[in-house]
Structure formats: C-alpha cells, structure tokens
Scaffold this active site. Structure first.
Site, PDB file in Angstrom:
ATOM      1  N   SER A 162       6.051  30.404  22.134  1.00  0.00           N
ATOM      2  CA  SER A 162       4.863  31.047  21.586  1.00  0.00           C
ATOM      3  C   SER A 162       4.841  30.872  20.079  1.00  0.00           C
ATOM      4  CB  SER A 162       4.857  32.543  21.922  1.00  0.00           C
ATOM      5  OG  SER A 162       3.828  33.223  21.238  1.00  0.00           O
ATOM      6  N   TYR A 210       8.995  40.766  21.917  1.00  0.00           N
ATOM      7  CA  TYR A 210       8.401  39.522  22.419  1.00  0.00           C
ATOM      8  C   TYR A 210       8.633  38.386  21.427  1.00  0.00           C
ATOM      9  CZ  TYR A 210       4.898  36.219  24.186  1.00  0.00           C
ATOM     10  OH  TYR A 210       4.265  35.106  24.683  1.00  0.00           O
ATOM     11  N   LYS A 266      10.719  34.777  22.110  1.00  0.00           N
ATOM     12  CA  LYS A 266      10.140  33.447  22.021  1.00  0.00           C
ATOM     13  C   LYS A 266      10.819  32.596  20.943  1.00  0.00           C
ATOM     14  CE  LYS A 266       7.336  33.704  25.431  1.00  0.00           C
ATOM     15  NZ  LYS A 266       7.531  32.838  26.618  1.00  0.00           N
TER      16      LYS A 266
END
Length: 311
Positions: A204, A219, A223
């Site tokens: 991401s 998150y 990533k």
C-alpha cells in the site's frame, strides 16, 4: 543469493527471456497462478487479468497490432477467499469466459499449515506446477488511534497482513526452488516454459506515507513490512524466483467502505488526480510483474496512487 563471505553476487546467474517482440512477453498461457483475497475487488480484477490476454496479430511486422478485443487462454488461476463465497461464482465465470481452469478455495492465510496444504493441493490439481503467486489478502485498521485501539484488533491486522503474506511467500517459494532445481512438475514430468517464479504482494502507499486524516498506524506498519519483505526475498530467492510488490492508493473496494463520505471528500482533495482508482486500473501493473515482461524487475515496489505520494 550473495556470497556471504564477500557480499558479492554471482555473475550471469540469471537469464533473459528469448523474445524480440513485446506482447508475447506478457503471455501467461499454460502457467498456474494463485491469487489470495480474490473474492472481490483488487484480487478479482487480477484474476481476470491473468485469465485473459489480448489476441495478438499473426503479422510479424506489427508487434503491437491488437486487432480485436477477443481473447485466447492465459493462466490457469486458483482464487482464494476467506468468507466471500461469491468467489465460487466468480471462478466459474472466469473459467467459462476465458477458457482457462479456475477454481475457488477457502483459505485462512493466518495459519502456516493451512496455506502450505492449500498451495500443495492446487499445484497437484493445476498441472503439477506453480508460476505466479499474488499475496493480496489484507484487512484494514478501523479502530482509530493506536493508543486507544484494541490490541486484539492490532494482532489480527498484523497476522493477516504480515504473517499471511510471509506464509504465502514461503509456500510458493518451496515449489519454485524445487521446479528450478529439478526441471519437473510435481508429478515428475518435464517442466516447460518456466524460468523463475513470480511473487507479487499487495502492499500500500500507506507503507510510504502517513495517511491524513485517517489514524491507521497499525495498517501502515503492516504494509511497510510487506514492501520490505519483498525486497529482502528478492535477494534470497535469486536463481529461482523474483519478488516484487504493488502499492495501491485509494481504490474503490470493500476494504475502504468503512470510511465516511466526509472523510473521503477530504482524501480526494489530497489526490492530484482527484478521485479514487478503480480495481481495473491495477491490472496492468500486476500482469507486468507476473509475466516475462518484467524479467529484470526484482525487489521493486510499484506505487499506483493517482499521484498521492508525489506532493
């Protein structure tokens, strides 16, 4: 990999594909691909991209002559899903539409034994070979600030996004190492049209920047780990597989459905292209990394974010 006593890499240890034309390099015909997190969204778009490739003109003078939007068979594709049973219908649709083998499997990527068993089963069912693995399974952090968020949710996000990716990489690489060494399929037949395995992880842009106004430290951390894991595996696997990642920006999928519209409007103002991307706009990047067109691309991360990371 490098000589650990000197840190130097062996000369001429890899080879380039033998083709002077561009489009044939993108062909996945006869190859086997596994795509996790493919019940919908990005993963499903990838599965369609791998199953279908453009029909190429038979006229050798026109390397880029795409004559009609018809299709010939591409890769045979196994799609993994966690709970979205719509994947079963989607697999049947891909198989019927593109004339390839496609089957859906329910796989929990957070358990090593489950991942390894699923990969081994698919290799046996799909001509005894594996060529491409796209680790696309991932979940979002929806709990606000890290300091106030539940630790069990943190652990779940890390298990799916990091452990799941690493388990998939390990299970796939075991087959690629054997295939390169022995030159045979799982059942001992000569292995044709295999040079190196291709591992692609969906990372991401959040592994590169800090999203605003969202609070999603967990998150982002997960990533960033995925991106660097692919760089590291690219070096470890020299000689039998390549490893790369793709970092999408805001894409219209279910994973971002929890974001309030008010927040999405703020986000759009930070994207130079002024909108969210569509899953189909990622197909080209994944097909490139899966195919021989990217034979000299290893350990890289492709950001597809509408320019979000640029300013």
């Amino acid at each position: 990999m490098a000589d650990m006593s000197t840190g130097n890499f062996k000369h001429d240890s890899t080879e380039a594909p033998k083709s002077n034309l561009v489009l044939p390099l993108f062909s996945l015909k006869g190859k086997t691909a596994i795509v996790s997190g493919a019940g919908a969204g990005i993963g499903l778009a990838i599965a369609h991209a791998f199953g279908m490739i453009p029909k190429i003109s038979s006229n050798p003078r026109f390397d880029l002559d795409l004559v009609l939007p018809s299709a010939e068979a591409g890769a045979n594709v196994a799609i993994w899903y966690n709970s979205n049973k719509k994947a079963l219908e989607e697999a049947a649709n891909i198989e019927k539409t593109y004339g390839v083998k496609c089957k859906a499997y329910q796989v929990n990527v957070t358990t090593w034994e489950t991942v390894q068993t699923a990969v081994d089963e698919i290799v046996k069912e799909f001509d005894g070979r594996l060529d491409i693995f796209v680790a696309n399974s991932g979940i979002a952090w929806e709990a606000g600030s890290f300091i106030d968020g539940p630790l069990d949710i943190m652990q779940k996000v890390l298990r799916v996004n990091i452990d799941g990716t690493m388990f998939c990489a390990r299970a796939a690489a075991l087959h690629w190492r054997r295939q390169k060494k022995e030159g045979t399929t799982f059942d001992g037949k000569p292995l044709e049209n295999f040079t190196y395995g291709s591992f692609i992880a969906t990372s991401s842009m959040s592994g590169h920047i800090v999203n605003i106004p969202q609070q999603q430290t967990v998150y982002n951390v997960s990533k960033a780990a995925v991106t660097h894991a692919c760089r590291s595996l690219a070096v470890e696997w020299l000689g039998f597989a390549r490893a790369n990642s793709i970092s999408p920006g805001y894409i219209k999928t279910e994973i971002s459905a929890f974001i309030p519209q008010e927040t999405k409007n703020i986000i759009k103002g930070k994207i130079p292209m002024g909108r969210e991307g569509e899953p189909e706009e990622l197909k080209g990047a994944y097909l490139y990394l899966a195919s021989d067109a990217s034979s000299y691309t290893n350990g890289t991360d492709i950001i597809v974010d509408g320019g979000y990371c640029v300013p």
